[in-house]
Design a protein around this motif. Structure first.
Motif, PDB file in Angstrom:
ATOM      1  N   UNK A  62     -64.087 -54.096   3.595  1.00 39.49           N
ATOM      2  CA  UNK A  62     -64.834 -53.416   2.527  1.00 39.49           C
ATOM      3  C   UNK A  62     -66.333 -53.437   2.816  1.00 39.49           C
ATOM      4  N   UNK A  63     -66.830 -54.582   3.263  1.00 42.72           N
ATOM      5  CA  UNK A  63     -68.257 -54.716   3.561  1.00 42.72           C
ATOM      6  C   UNK A  63     -68.645 -53.810   4.733  1.00 42.72           C
ATOM      7  N   UNK A  64     -67.838 -53.784   5.785  1.00 38.81           N
ATOM      8  CA  UNK A  64     -68.174 -53.024   6.983  1.00 38.81           C
ATOM      9  C   UNK A  64     -67.932 -51.523   6.791  1.00 38.81           C
ATOM     10  N   UNK A  65     -66.805 -51.152   6.195  1.00 39.54           N
ATOM     11  CA  UNK A  65     -66.412 -49.738   6.120  1.00 39.54           C
ATOM     12  C   UNK A  65     -66.759 -49.065   4.800  1.00 39.54           C
ATOM     13  N   UNK A  66     -66.967 -49.836   3.757  1.00 36.62           N
ATOM     14  CA  UNK A  66     -67.358 -49.249   2.486  1.00 36.62           C
ATOM     15  C   UNK A  66     -66.218 -48.857   1.558  1.00 36.62           C
ATOM     16  N   UNK A  67     -64.983 -49.114   1.942  1.00 33.71           N
ATOM     17  CA  UNK A  67     -63.853 -48.828   1.059  1.00 33.71           C
ATOM     18  C   UNK A  67     -62.774 -49.877   1.285  1.00 33.71           C
ATOM     19  N   UNK A  68     -61.881 -49.993   0.297  1.00 31.33           N
ATOM     20  CA  UNK A  68     -60.805 -50.974   0.400  1.00 31.33           C
ATOM     21  C   UNK A  68     -59.680 -50.431   1.270  1.00 31.33           C
ATOM     22  N   UNK A  69     -59.112 -51.268   2.150  1.00 27.22           N
ATOM     23  CA  UNK A  69     -57.974 -50.810   2.944  1.00 27.22           C
ATOM     24  C   UNK A  69     -56.726 -50.727   2.080  1.00 27.22           C
ATOM     25  N   UNK A  70     -55.750 -49.983   2.544  1.00 29.85           N
ATOM     26  CA  UNK A  70     -54.479 -49.936   1.837  1.00 29.85           C
ATOM     27  C   UNK A  70     -54.307 -48.673   1.019  1.00 29.85           C
ATOM     28  N   UNK A  71     -53.288 -48.698   0.192  1.00 31.60           N
ATOM     29  CA  UNK A  71     -52.941 -47.546  -0.625  1.00 31.60           C
ATOM     30  C   UNK A  71     -52.874 -47.966  -2.084  1.00 31.60           C
ATOM     31  N   UNK A  72     -52.904 -46.992  -2.935  1.00 32.63           N
ATOM     32  CA  UNK A  72     -52.785 -47.236  -4.366  1.00 32.63           C
ATOM     33  C   UNK A  72     -51.315 -47.126  -4.767  1.00 32.63           C
ATOM     34  N   UNK A  73     -50.829 -48.114  -5.488  1.00 32.32           N
ATOM     35  CA  UNK A  73     -49.449 -48.111  -5.950  1.00 32.32           C
ATOM     36  C   UNK A  73     -49.459 -47.950  -7.459  1.00 32.32           C
ATOM     37  N   UNK A  74     -48.699 -46.993  -7.927  1.00 34.50           N
ATOM     38  CA  UNK A  74     -48.685 -46.732  -9.357  1.00 34.50           C
ATOM     39  C   UNK A  74     -47.266 -46.862  -9.893  1.00 34.50           C
ATOM     40  N   UNK A  75     -46.824 -48.126 -10.009  1.00 36.58           N
ATOM     41  CA  UNK A  75     -45.523 -48.417 -10.596  1.00 36.58           C
ATOM     42  C   UNK A  75     -45.719 -49.471 -11.661  1.00 36.58           C
ATOM     43  N   UNK A  76     -44.773 -49.592 -12.575  1.00 38.68           N
ATOM     44  CA  UNK A  76     -44.915 -50.580 -13.658  1.00 38.68           C
ATOM     45  C   UNK A  76     -44.985 -52.011 -13.129  1.00 38.68           C
ATOM     46  N   UNK A  77     -45.726 -52.851 -13.834  1.00 38.47           N
ATOM     47  CA  UNK A  77     -45.938 -54.238 -13.401  1.00 38.47           C
ATOM     48  C   UNK A  77     -44.639 -55.015 -13.302  1.00 38.47           C
ATOM     49  N   UNK A  78     -43.659 -54.733 -14.190  1.00 38.31           N
ATOM     50  CA  UNK A  78     -42.414 -55.502 -14.156  1.00 38.31           C
ATOM     51  C   UNK A  78     -41.625 -55.217 -12.874  1.00 38.31           C
ATOM     52  N   UNK A  79     -41.761 -54.020 -12.305  1.00 38.26           N
ATOM     53  CA  UNK A  79     -41.117 -53.737 -11.030  1.00 38.26           C
ATOM     54  C   UNK A  79     -41.789 -54.508  -9.895  1.00 38.26           C
ATOM     55  N   UNK A  80     -43.100 -54.662  -9.992  1.00 41.65           N
ATOM     56  CA  UNK A  80     -43.820 -55.441  -8.975  1.00 41.65           C
ATOM     57  C   UNK A  80     -43.383 -56.905  -9.046  1.00 41.65           C
ATOM     58  N   UNK A  81     -43.271 -57.445 -10.268  1.00 36.84           N
ATOM     59  CA  UNK A  81     -42.832 -58.836 -10.440  1.00 36.84           C
ATOM     60  C   UNK A  81     -41.405 -59.014  -9.924  1.00 36.84           C
ATOM     61  N   UNK A  82     -40.508 -58.112 -10.309  1.00 38.26           N
ATOM     62  CA  UNK A  82     -39.116 -58.191  -9.829  1.00 38.26           C
ATOM     63  C   UNK A  82     -39.055 -58.088  -8.308  1.00 38.26           C
ATOM     64  N   UNK A  83     -39.836 -57.178  -7.750  1.00 40.09           N
ATOM     65  CA  UNK A  83     -39.865 -57.019  -6.297  1.00 40.09           C
ATOM     66  C   UNK A  83     -40.348 -58.290  -5.617  1.00 40.09           C
TER      67      UNK A  83
END
Length: 137
Positions: A62-83
């Motif tokens: 982030x400091x060197x390139x100016x943006x966060x690496x990775x992708x945006x995930x848009x799923x419900x939090x309970x699916x993330x917890x279960x996963x």
């Protein structure tokens, strides 16, 4: 086009860091094993340093390139917890995580790691296909 180069660089850095860790420490640097060893009382300074690098790398990016690496995930939090719980269960059941089996196990030609990675990838592909199918209907 830039995504391919950053992915290649990331893969090279993962391979180099895992190989160097194995050569210097004599242990396989799977994240689940590193995490377990990092919290032991008498040992763990190498593991803590390695894990520090895992957590600090995106911040440095982030400091060197100016943006966060990775992708945006848009799923419900309970699916993330279960996963997360399923991944933790699978990691325990498979005696290691994708980084240990996928990066180091396959490099060492471990049959157990080939089977584990096949199961990881097969389950991931099946899950992605099902999620895509149900999102469309």
């Amino acid at each position: 086009m830039m995504g391919y180069w950053t992915s290649l660089a990331g893969g090279i850095l993962i391979g180099l860091s895992c190989g160097l860790y194995y050569l210097l420490n004599g242990k396989i640097p799977g994240i689940s094993g590193l995490l377990a060893r990092a919290f032991s009382y008498q040992k763990g300074w190498v593991e803590r340093f390695f894990l520090f690098g895992v957590f600090i790398a995106p911040i440095l990016w982030r400091v060197v390139c100016g943006y966060w690496p990775g992708v945006s995930v848009q799923i419900p939090w309970f699916l993330i917890v279960c996963s997360g719980l399923l991944v933790g269960f699978g990691t325990r059941m498979g005696n290691g995580c994708t980084s240990g089996h996928g990066v180091m196990g396959i490099a060492r030609l471990s049959l157990r790691s080939f089977v584990a990675v096949f199961c990881f990838l097969g389950t991931g592909i099946l899950t992605a296909c099902l999620m895509h199918y149900y999102a469309q209907h």
